[in-house]
Write a protein that holds these residues in place. Structure first.
Motif, PDB file in Angstrom:
ATOM      1  N   GLY A 253      47.150   2.288  15.637  1.00  0.00           N
ATOM      2  CA  GLY A 253      48.219   2.988  15.013  1.00  0.00           C
ATOM      3  C   GLY A 253      48.662   4.018  15.949  1.00  0.00           C
ATOM      4  O   GLY A 253      50.220   4.221  16.140  1.00  0.00           O
ATOM      5  N   CYS A 254      47.929   4.470  16.792  1.00  0.00           N
ATOM      6  CA  CYS A 254      48.421   5.386  18.005  1.00  0.00           C
ATOM      7  C   CYS A 254      49.369   4.598  19.076  1.00  0.00           C
ATOM      8  O   CYS A 254      50.466   5.111  19.451  1.00  0.00           O
ATOM      9  N   TRP A 257      52.658   3.988  17.519  1.00  0.00           N
ATOM     10  CA  TRP A 257      53.387   5.129  17.472  1.00  0.00           C
ATOM     11  C   TRP A 257      54.228   5.560  18.838  1.00  0.00           C
ATOM     12  O   TRP A 257      55.286   5.900  18.757  1.00  0.00           O
ATOM     13  N   LEU A 258      53.290   5.234  19.993  1.00  0.00           N
ATOM     14  CA  LEU A 258      53.689   5.626  20.972  1.00  0.00           C
ATOM     15  C   LEU A 258      54.812   4.687  21.628  1.00  0.00           C
ATOM     16  O   LEU A 258      55.796   4.934  22.327  1.00  0.00           O
ATOM     17  N   ALA A 260      56.818   3.094  19.648  1.00  0.00           N
ATOM     18  CA  ALA A 260      58.272   3.074  19.091  1.00  0.00           C
ATOM     19  C   ALA A 260      59.106   4.318  19.564  1.00  0.00           C
ATOM     20  O   ALA A 260      60.245   4.262  19.329  1.00  0.00           O
ATOM     21  N   LEU A 261      58.304   5.262  20.360  1.00  0.00           N
ATOM     22  CA  LEU A 261      59.113   6.575  20.732  1.00  0.00           C
ATOM     23  C   LEU A 261      60.204   6.081  21.504  1.00  0.00           C
ATOM     24  O   LEU A 261      61.337   6.808  21.535  1.00  0.00           O
ATOM     25  N   PHE A 265      63.014   5.855  18.154  1.00  0.00           N
ATOM     26  CA  PHE A 265      62.475   6.573  17.152  1.00  0.00           C
ATOM     27  C   PHE A 265      62.650   8.234  17.297  1.00  0.00           C
ATOM     28  O   PHE A 265      62.495   8.880  16.368  1.00  0.00           O
ATOM     29  N   TRP A 266      62.040   8.526  18.318  1.00  0.00           N
ATOM     30  CA  TRP A 266      62.223   9.715  18.978  1.00  0.00           C
ATOM     31  C   TRP A 266      63.639  10.484  18.795  1.00  0.00           C
ATOM     32  O   TRP A 266      63.660  11.635  18.149  1.00  0.00           O
ATOM     33  N   ALA A 281      55.579  16.522  15.613  1.00  0.00           N
ATOM     34  CA  ALA A 281      55.551  15.374  16.082  1.00  0.00           C
ATOM     35  C   ALA A 281      55.018  14.900  17.447  1.00  0.00           C
ATOM     36  O   ALA A 281      54.621  14.127  17.931  1.00  0.00           O
ATOM     37  N   SER A 285      52.103  13.038  19.390  1.00  0.00           N
ATOM     38  CA  SER A 285      52.296  11.978  20.075  1.00  0.00           C
ATOM     39  C   SER A 285      51.179  12.391  21.402  1.00  0.00           C
ATOM     40  O   SER A 285      50.504  11.524  21.717  1.00  0.00           O
ATOM     41  N   SER A 288      48.035  11.118  20.077  1.00  0.00           N
ATOM     42  CA  SER A 288      47.738   9.575  20.117  1.00  0.00           C
ATOM     43  C   SER A 288      47.576   9.361  21.517  1.00  0.00           C
ATOM     44  O   SER A 288      46.704   8.101  21.692  1.00  0.00           O
TER      45      SER A 288
END
Length: 452
Positions: A253-254, A257-258, A260-261, A265-266, A281, A285, A288
């Motif tokens: 998951g981490c 997330w990273l 996608a940034l 996404f960011w 958020a 990050s 993560s």
């Protein structure tokens, strides 16, 4: 036994004496290039050489801090930028401070947080003393010495920071209540994101702009995130198969997330989220990334078993780095107020020892526990203070106090610890229990003696 390292140290002692002679000659002749170069050589050679003197070996890292100060004061331009690269870059300072905190966190354990059950009253007294005495004393000293607002804010800032692992080491050397010390340090670290901004707002709000939420987020990034990564490493040492499965699930998951940034996404979050939500958020990050770092580091230690033992050296390098950069950035200010700032450091530190001890005794703690509280109150986390100053972009002003206070805290702390060690109190301090979860061999004590 004469080893190559001992021989090198003895040679460096001789070189330090020769360089000192050239330093004096350069000063007498008014030859600036000569005495400047000789001063740096003297400091470097002495820092290496004192390891050959048993009575001074424990101060070797403090000597390297002094080398950083001497070199930065004499050649400031060399430590401000390398070509187009600014050594005071905010993100670089943050990364180095996180690395320092991660190295310190490696010496911690999840079990450090379990001492609350047996030392609850003492922990409450310790936290009360730590986040009241030192910020207040710092505020009083700024009024006495009439420092400029940003320098004064730096004095209050280091007083408002939590204690670090150096306090645990000093308590260990002094043979005081180590269980209490470790627990107070762990809990103080957790409450620092709330208490440090509060104390800064209360005592330094009229000197500089203090944004409570921003400072709280910075402390989380500087302290909680890297220590969290280190504690994940500690958890994985004893994790069950089910625990490992959970860690892998969270790691995926981490990573997602990273990843996608940077792919828009960011930007989407910047457009649609409020400022507080965006800060949350950002911290998510960082956590993560820390989770993945902690996992990767643990996997590395399974292959390179001595990696943990090298981390104190990496932390030390980081501290030398931002001490050098801070001193270089604030050289002009130090030339004006350096002596007064050092005097303030001595008084601030001594007040922490005095009030930490006697206030604890007044509230009913035994002598060994009061000795522990003296160190917890008197020794602050200079790395945290430097990191916060760097995040404000005020390394050369707000950060000056930590550059001056930290070396003195290490010197005075080791002197007091050895003094109390020679005057033991025969009480059960729980030392044996803590040594099992916070092992500090003699060599390690020397390594981490000055790491705050």
């Amino acid at each position: 036994m004469k080893t190559p390292m001992n021989m090198l140290r003895k040679i460096c002692l001789g070189l330090a004496g020769l360089a000192l002679l050239f330093l004096l000659i350069g000063l007498l002749m008014g030859n600036v290039p000569m005495w400047q170069a000789a001063a740096v050589v003297t400091a470097v050679a002495a820092a290496i050489g004192i390891g050959a003197v048993p009575a001074l070996a424990g101060y070797q890292y403090t000597a390297w801090i002094l080398v950083a100060v001497v070199a930065a004061m004499i050649y400031p331009a060399a430590f401000l930028s390398w070509g187009e690269f600014d050594l005071r870059n905010k993100w670089l300072i943050l990364l180095v401070v996180q690395l320092v905190m991660f190295g310190m966190g490696i010496q911690m354990s999840l079990r450090d947080f379990t001492g609350l059950a047996t030392t609850g009253r003492g922990v409450f007294i310790g936290l009360l003393c730590q986040f009241s005495i030192m910020p207040l004393v710092g505020f009083v000293l700024t009024k006495i010495f009439q420092f400029e607002p940003e320098i004064a804010a730096g004095v209050i800032l280091i007083g408002a920071c939590s204690s670090g692992l150096a306090s645990n080491v000093m308590v260990y050397i002094a043979r005081a209540n180590l269980v209490l010390s470790v627990t107070v340090t762990a809990l103080a670290t957790l409450v620092a994101p709330f208490m440090t901004p509060f104390m800064m707002k209360l005592f330094a709000g009229a000197m500089i702009e203090v944004k409570f939420i921003n400072m709280m987020m910075e402390i989380i990034k500087i302290v909680i995130v890297p220590i969290g990564a280190a504690l994940l490493h500690d958890y994985l040492k004893r994790a069950s198969p089910r625990g490992w499965k959970t860690v892998r699930f969270i790691a995926v998951g981490c990573a997602l997330w990273l990843l996608a940034l940077p792919f828009g996404f960011w930007n989407i979050m910047e457009t649609n989220l409020s400022a507080p939500a965006l800060q949350t958020a950002e911290v998510l990050s960082f956590f993560s990334g820390a989770f993945l770092v902690g996992l990767f580091y643990h996997i590395l230690t399974t292959r390179y078993h001595r990696l943990d033992s090298f981390m104190p050296y990496i932390s030390m390098f980081g501290i030398v780095y931002f001490t050098t950069v801070t001193t270089a950035a604030g050289r002009d200010n130090l030339l004006q107020v350096g002596f007064l700032l050092f005097l303030a450091a001595v008084l601030h530190n001594a007040s922490g020892y005095f009030f930490g001890y006697w206030f604890s005794r007044l509230l009913g703690l035994d002598k060994n526990s009061a000795r522990s509280m003296a160190f917890e109150v008197g020794l602050q986390n200079g790395g945290m203070a430097s990191g916060l100053a760097g995040s404000m972009g005020k390394l050369g002003t707000v950060g000056l106090a930590s550059a001056v206070f930290s070396p003195w805290m290490n010197i005075s702390g080791s002197i007091l610890a050895n003094y109390w060690r020679s005057r033991p109190i025969k009480e059960n301090t729980g030392k044996e229990e803590v040594e099992k979860r916070l092992p500090l061999e003699d060599a390690t004590v020397k390594e981490v003696l000055d790491k705050d």
